[in-house]
Motif scaffolding. Structure first.
Motif, PDB file in Angstrom:
ATOM      1  N   GLY A 143     -25.530 -24.677 -61.842  1.00 21.30           N
ATOM      2  CA  GLY A 143     -25.642 -25.786 -62.788  1.00 21.30           C
ATOM      3  C   GLY A 143     -25.620 -25.362 -64.242  1.00 21.30           C
ATOM      4  O   GLY A 143     -25.544 -24.179 -64.586  1.00 21.30           O
ATOM      5  N   PRO A 144     -25.712 -26.342 -65.112  1.00 19.22           N
ATOM      6  CA  PRO A 144     -25.598 -26.102 -66.554  1.00 19.22           C
ATOM      7  C   PRO A 144     -26.717 -25.234 -67.131  1.00 19.22           C
ATOM      8  O   PRO A 144     -26.506 -24.545 -68.118  1.00 19.22           O
ATOM      9  N   GLU A 145     -27.906 -25.236 -66.503  1.00 14.71           N
ATOM     10  CA  GLU A 145     -29.012 -24.423 -67.016  1.00 14.71           C
ATOM     11  C   GLU A 145     -28.724 -22.928 -66.954  1.00 14.71           C
ATOM     12  O   GLU A 145     -29.292 -22.154 -67.720  1.00 14.71           O
ATOM     13  N   CYS A 146     -27.856 -22.515 -66.039  1.00 14.21           N
ATOM     14  CA  CYS A 146     -27.588 -21.088 -65.851  1.00 14.21           C
ATOM     15  C   CYS A 146     -26.212 -20.654 -66.356  1.00 14.21           C
ATOM     16  O   CYS A 146     -25.910 -19.462 -66.370  1.00 14.21           O
ATOM     17  N   LEU A 147     -25.381 -21.592 -66.787  1.00 14.55           N
ATOM     18  CA  LEU A 147     -24.010 -21.261 -67.177  1.00 14.55           C
ATOM     19  C   LEU A 147     -23.945 -20.219 -68.296  1.00 14.55           C
ATOM     20  O   LEU A 147     -23.169 -19.265 -68.225  1.00 14.55           O
ATOM     21  N   SER A 148     -24.775 -20.360 -69.318  1.00 12.81           N
ATOM     22  CA  SER A 148     -24.713 -19.382 -70.418  1.00 12.81           C
ATOM     23  C   SER A 148     -25.146 -17.993 -69.946  1.00 12.81           C
ATOM     24  O   SER A 148     -24.626 -16.985 -70.425  1.00 12.81           O
ATOM     25  N   LEU A 149     -26.074 -17.925 -69.007  1.00 10.94           N
ATOM     26  CA  LEU A 149     -26.475 -16.632 -68.432  1.00 10.94           C
ATOM     27  C   LEU A 149     -25.291 -15.964 -67.751  1.00 10.94           C
ATOM     28  O   LEU A 149     -25.012 -14.787 -67.972  1.00 10.94           O
ATOM     29  N   TRP A 150     -24.581 -16.727 -66.913  1.00 11.63           N
ATOM     30  CA  TRP A 150     -23.436 -16.154 -66.190  1.00 11.63           C
ATOM     31  C   TRP A 150     -22.349 -15.718 -67.160  1.00 11.63           C
ATOM     32  O   TRP A 150     -21.723 -14.673 -66.980  1.00 11.63           O
ATOM     33  N   ARG A 151     -22.113 -16.505 -68.183  1.00  9.09           N
ATOM     34  CA  ARG A 151     -21.086 -16.134 -69.170  1.00  9.09           C
ATOM     35  C   ARG A 151     -21.468 -14.843 -69.889  1.00  9.09           C
ATOM     36  O   ARG A 151     -20.628 -13.967 -70.096  1.00  9.09           O
ATOM     37  N   MET A 152     -22.715 -14.742 -70.274  1.00  5.47           N
ATOM     38  CA  MET A 152     -23.176 -13.540 -70.967  1.00  5.47           C
ATOM     39  C   MET A 152     -23.052 -12.314 -70.059  1.00  5.47           C
ATOM     40  O   MET A 152     -22.514 -11.279 -70.464  1.00  5.47           O
ATOM     41  N   ARG A 153     -23.522 -12.415 -68.830  1.00  7.40           N
ATOM     42  CA  ARG A 153     -23.503 -11.265 -67.914  1.00  7.40           C
ATOM     43  C   ARG A 153     -22.075 -10.922 -67.478  1.00  7.40           C
ATOM     44  O   ARG A 153     -21.759  -9.746 -67.292  1.00  7.40           O
ATOM     45  N   SER A 154     -21.222 -11.900 -67.309  1.00 10.04           N
ATOM     46  CA  SER A 154     -19.823 -11.640 -66.961  1.00 10.04           C
ATOM     47  C   SER A 154     -19.156 -10.807 -68.057  1.00 10.04           C
ATOM     48  O   SER A 154     -18.503  -9.790 -67.788  1.00 10.04           O
ATOM     49  N   GLY A 155     -19.329 -11.224 -69.295  1.00  8.07           N
ATOM     50  CA  GLY A 155     -18.780 -10.478 -70.416  1.00  8.07           C
ATOM     51  C   GLY A 155     -19.390  -9.094 -70.534  1.00  8.07           C
ATOM     52  O   GLY A 155     -18.706  -8.116 -70.860  1.00  8.07           O
ATOM     53  N   GLN A 156     -20.672  -9.007 -70.238  1.00  6.04           N
ATOM     54  CA  GLN A 156     -21.371  -7.726 -70.342  1.00  6.04           C
ATOM     55  C   GLN A 156     -20.794  -6.695 -69.380  1.00  6.04           C
ATOM     56  O   GLN A 156     -20.570  -5.551 -69.773  1.00  6.04           O
ATOM     57  N   ILE A 157     -20.544  -7.079 -68.123  1.00  3.26           N
ATOM     58  CA  ILE A 157     -20.044  -6.067 -67.193  1.00  3.26           C
ATOM     59  C   ILE A 157     -18.571  -5.748 -67.411  1.00  3.26           C
ATOM     60  O   ILE A 157     -18.104  -4.699 -66.993  1.00  3.26           O
ATOM     61  N   VAL A 158     -17.847  -6.632 -68.092  1.00  2.52           N
ATOM     62  CA  VAL A 158     -16.487  -6.293 -68.507  1.00  2.52           C
ATOM     63  C   VAL A 158     -16.563  -5.240 -69.612  1.00  2.52           C
ATOM     64  O   VAL A 158     -15.853  -4.236 -69.592  1.00  2.52           O
ATOM     65  N   ASP A 159     -17.452  -5.452 -70.587  1.00  2.00           N
ATOM     66  CA  ASP A 159     -17.592  -4.541 -71.720  1.00  2.00           C
ATOM     67  C   ASP A 159     -18.305  -3.238 -71.358  1.00  2.00           C
ATOM     68  O   ASP A 159     -17.973  -2.180 -71.887  1.00  2.00           O
ATOM     69  N   THR A 160     -19.322  -3.339 -70.489  1.00  2.00           N
ATOM     70  CA  THR A 160     -20.147  -2.177 -70.131  1.00  2.00           C
ATOM     71  C   THR A 160     -20.359  -2.174 -68.617  1.00  2.00           C
ATOM     72  O   THR A 160     -21.411  -2.583 -68.114  1.00  2.00           O
ATOM     73  N   PRO A 161     -19.355  -1.713 -67.850  1.00  2.00           N
ATOM     74  CA  PRO A 161     -19.443  -1.762 -66.384  1.00  2.00           C
ATOM     75  C   PRO A 161     -20.666  -1.040 -65.809  1.00  2.00           C
ATOM     76  O   PRO A 161     -21.168  -1.432 -64.751  1.00  2.00           O
ATOM     77  N   THR A 162     -21.173  -0.036 -66.503  1.00  2.00           N
ATOM     78  CA  THR A 162     -22.337   0.695 -65.991  1.00  2.00           C
ATOM     79  C   THR A 162     -23.615  -0.142 -65.995  1.00  2.00           C
ATOM     80  O   THR A 162     -24.593   0.229 -65.351  1.00  2.00           O
ATOM     81  N   ASP A 163     -23.613  -1.283 -66.684  1.00  2.00           N
ATOM     82  CA  ASP A 163     -24.775  -2.185 -66.655  1.00  2.00           C
ATOM     83  C   ASP A 163     -24.844  -2.998 -65.360  1.00  2.00           C
ATOM     84  O   ASP A 163     -25.901  -3.554 -65.035  1.00  2.00           O
ATOM     85  N   ALA A 164     -23.742  -3.076 -64.630  1.00  2.00           N
ATOM     86  CA  ALA A 164     -23.661  -3.977 -63.472  1.00  2.00           C
ATOM     87  C   ALA A 164     -24.827  -3.853 -62.488  1.00  2.00           C
ATOM     88  O   ALA A 164     -25.397  -4.872 -62.094  1.00  2.00           O
TER      89      ALA A 164
END
Length: 180
Positions: A50-71
Motif C-alpha cells: 500500500g501507499p504507506e510503504c511505497l516510499s520505503l520500497w522506492r528508497m531501498r530499490s534505488g539503494q541496492i542499485v547504487d550500493t548492491p552490498t547493502d542488500a
C-alpha cells in the motif's frame, strides 16, 4: 560474521518463531514500481503493497542499485510462520558506516500491532549487530510522537543522543546503544 541473505532468526527461538527474510530483488523493485498485484501473500500484504510503504520500497530499490552490498542489510520481511503474509518489515538502513554505526528500522502492519512483532524484530536486529565485528553502535531515529517505539528502544538501553530533520518524516529523536 558475514551478513548473508539467509533469514535472521530470533536469538531465543523458544521465545519467538519470528524471522526476518530478505525481500527478493525482483519483489523489491516491483513494490517500488507499485506492481505488487501478482505477488503471493508470502511476499506482500495489503499494508506492504500500500501507499504507506511505497516510499520505503522506492528508497531501498534505488539503494541496492547504487550500493548492491547493502542488500543483505536492508529492509527484510517480518515473517511469523503462523500468519499467511508478512506482518511487517525490519532491517538496517545499510551496512555499517565508517564509525561502525548501523541504524535500525521497523514497521508493523497496523492491524497486527501490539503483538510483540516490533520487540522481537528489534531483538533480532540487535543480535545481528552484536554478532558482527564491524558494528559498534546501533541507532534508531524516531518521531517524537511515536511513544511506543521510543519506549521500546529505551527498554533495550538506547539513550537519546540528539535530533535530526528527515526530509520525509520530519523531526526525529536519535537514540543509540553500544553493540558490544
Amino acid at each position: 560474521m558475514t551478513i548473508t541473505s539467509s533469514p535472521w532468526v530470533h536469538p531465543e527461538p523458544s521465545q519467538s518463531q519470528l524471522h526476518l527474510d530478505v525481500v527478493p530483488e525482483n519483489v523489491l523493485h516491483a513494490l517500488a514500481a507499485g506492481e505488487s498485484a501478482s505477488f503471493v501473500p508470502r511476499f506482500v500484504s495489503p499494508y506492504l503493497a500500500g501507499p504507506e510503504c511505497l516510499s520505503l520500497w522506492r528508497m531501498r530499490s534505488g539503494q541496492i542499485v547504487d550500493t548492491p552490498t547493502d542488500a543483505p542489510w536492508i529492509t527484510r520481511l517480518m515473517v511469523d510462520p503462523r500468519v499467511t503474509a508478512p506482518v511487517g518489515v525490519a532491517g538496517f538502513h545499510g551496512a555499517p558506516d565508517d564509525t561502525g554505526m548501523v541504524e535500525v528500522g521497523y514497521r508493523v502492519d497496523p492491524l497486527l500491532r501490539r503483538r510483540g512483532y516490533a520487540r522481537r524484530s528489534l531483538e533480532t536486529l540487535l543480535a545481528v549487530a552484536q554478532g558482527h565485528p564491524d558494528v559498534r553502535t546501533v541507532r534508531a531515529s524516531i518521531s517524537p510522537e511515536n511513544t511506543a517505539s521510543r519506549a521500546l528502544v529505551s527498554s533495550y538501553g538506547f539513550v537519546e543522543t540528539g535530533e535530526q530533520w528527515d526530509e520525509e518524516d520530519g523531526l526525529e529523536i536519535i537514540f543509540e546503544v553500544s553493540a558490544g
